[in-house]
Design an enzyme around this catalytic site. Structure first.
Site, PDB file in Angstrom:
ATOM      1  CB  SER A 104      -0.965  -0.039   1.189  1.00  0.00           C
ATOM      2  OG  SER A 104      -1.935   0.955   1.101  1.00  0.00           O
ATOM      3  CG  ASP A 241      -2.723   4.087  -1.292  1.00  0.00           C
ATOM      4  OD1 ASP A 241      -3.475   3.957  -2.276  1.00  0.00           O
ATOM      5  OD2 ASP A 241      -2.812   3.380  -0.270  1.00  0.00           O
ATOM      6  CG  ASP A 243      -2.979  -0.631  -2.252  1.00  0.00           C
ATOM      7  OD1 ASP A 243      -3.006   0.548  -1.856  1.00  0.00           O
ATOM      8  OD2 ASP A 243      -3.545  -1.560  -1.646  1.00  0.00           O
ATOM      9  CG  ASP A 245      -6.058   0.810  -0.369  1.00  0.00           C
ATOM     10  OD1 ASP A 245      -5.324   1.825  -0.389  1.00  0.00           O
ATOM     11  OD2 ASP A 245      -6.026  -0.022   0.563  1.00  0.00           O
TER      12      ASP A 245
END
Length: 454
Positions: A104, A241, A243, A245
């Site tokens: 992440s 960010d 990833d 999400d």
């Protein structure tokens, strides 16, 4: 032995805690718990595997795919994709489960493995515990025609983009949007979907080299996005960010629009359209009190949860609610996604600017953020934070003084010997005075004297 799974899968230094051997073993364990134990139609179970672009994702994905296929699982290798795209594909392809390799917003040397159940849902604790328990057992080792096969899934990103476009209440023609992709998993799909939606797009932070993910860009470093929005005269900016999400935004003047403000805008829009389930928004205890005040005045109730998007998701599932999220920018639209989706959130936010003809600055003014201060009180016995009489008396006195103009929150850390003291008040001077006073009481009552870290 401490639990291997944390709040968001297994995460750590790649080739440190998270080795290729552990990745393969986790995949073999998941093959049993999420695959063979739940598949009864006689077919080989199927899994989607995706990753963000950090360098270690290449060898970790290879290890995961080896572990799955050697255990009799057919693999859809989706390549580099956002975490929410992987979750979507698990549902779209009717796969038995999914595996996402990402850390992440963490720096490039870290990586992580998280699993999605059928339908793209995050795993509950008991299923993670079952996978962890399976690690100590002999894996399944089929031979011949029973081994799993690996299929490269070339149109995974295109499927996700088509899905996102289908969620828009209005196209984005006439908008100029700056996107900061954090040199991460959304570097390809986020610019493409905004362009396909009709926006004029300026892109920064979209040149991943495996080592630069989250490095000075993205939702944890908004400076470059603020500068780019003002420089290019854009209507708004959107930051992801690593990833993708989560999503934070910037208005046309370069002001940050955080997750609370984004949720306020979207909750009000859904309510006006008659689409906000039960007129309820799910948010964590860390959301600013200004969010609750703004939505209360509009007839919207907030259901509060513990900190973490998994708790938001649980409350949304239990109550059937369709909007929730966190101040950090995890926003969940359960009508369209099973997890926080930064690209989806950015699109929905931009669509409200297009739909209303109002600037993002104007839309975000629906919520007035109360001044907030947090102090981390270190080296204390956090287990006594909720039971110590002196601490309880100090909190009660602070709450009495603040009344409805602020609030107090004491939260023990889940991983460190510290207690977080957070105070919101009508002005920063009051917040600082009360917060420092409470922090001093916590330190005096629960630990030895040392510096307080703000």
């Amino acid at each position: 032995m401490s639990r291997l799974f944390g709040t968001d899968g297994v995460r750590g230094l790649a080739n440190g805690l998270l080795t290729a051997e552990l990745a393969m073993q986790l995949a073999q364990a998941a093959a049993v718990v999420l695959g063979h134990d739940r598949t009864t139609d006689g077919k080989r179970p199927r899994a989607v595997v995706a990753r963000d672009p950090r360098a270690s994702g290449e060898f970790l994905a290879a290890a995961v795919e080896a572990g799955l296929s050697s255990s009799g699982i057919d693999v859809y290798d989706a390549g580099v994709l956002p975490t929410p795209a992987a979750a979507y594909l698990v549902a779209d392809l009717d796969a038995d489960f999914g595996v996402m390799l990402s850390a992440s917003h963490n720096p490039a040397p870290d990586n992580g493995i998280k699993f999605f159940a059928r339908g793209g849902q995050k795993l509950p604790d008991d299923v993670e515990d079952a996978i962890e328990a399976q690690l100590g057992k002999e894996p399944q080792r089929p031979v011949g025609a029973d081994v799993g096969r690996i299929q490269r899934f070339s149109d995974a990103e295109d499927r996700y983009i088509v899905h996102l476009l289908g969620t828009l209440p209005k196209r984005l023609e006439g908008l100029k949007v700056v996107l900061d992709c954090a040199h991460g998993a959304a570097s390809g799909c986020s610019p493409q979907v905004f362009k396909d939606a009709g926006a004029e797009v300026v892109v920064i932070g979209a040149e991943p080299d495996g080592l630069n993910i989250n490095d000075g860009v993205g939702s944890t470093h908004l400076g470059p996005l603020k500068e780019a929005v003002v420089k290019h005269g854009a209507d708004l900016g959107v930051a992801h960010d690593g990833d993708a999400d989560r999503c934070l935004a910037v208005d046309h003047e370069g002001n940050e629009v955080d997750g609370d403000q984004i949720m306020a805008i979207l909750a009000l829009a859904l309510k006006e359209a008659g689409k906000l389930k039960d007129n309820i928004l799910v948010a964590t205890v860390m959301s600013n009190l200004g969010l609750k005040i703004a939505l209360r005045d509009a007839g919207i109730t907030i259901r509060e949860t513990g900190v973490g998007d998994r708790y938001v998701l649980e409350e949304m599932r239990d109550g059937g609610y369709n909007l929730g999220g966190e101040q950090s920018g995890h926003v969940i639209f359960s009508d369209f996604a099973t997890t926080g989706d930064g690209v989806l959130t950015g699109l929905q936010l931009a669509a409200q600017v297009a739909l209303t003809g109002r600037s993002l600055k104007d839309l975000s003014s629906a919520m007035t953020k109360l001044p907030q201060l947090m102090i981390n009180v270190k080296d204390v016995d956090k287990a006594r934070a909720a039971t110590d009489e002196g601490v309880a008396e100090a909190v009660a006195a602070a709450e009495l003084e603040l009344g409805e103009t602020g609030r107090v929150l004491l939260r023990p850390s889940g991983t460190e010997a510290l207690v977080r003291v957070m105070v919101e008040a009508a002005d920063m001077e009051t917040a600082e005075r009360i917060c420092k006073g409470l922090a001093a009481v916590v330190k005096e009552r629960l630990g030895a004297p040392s510096e307080l870290a703000v």
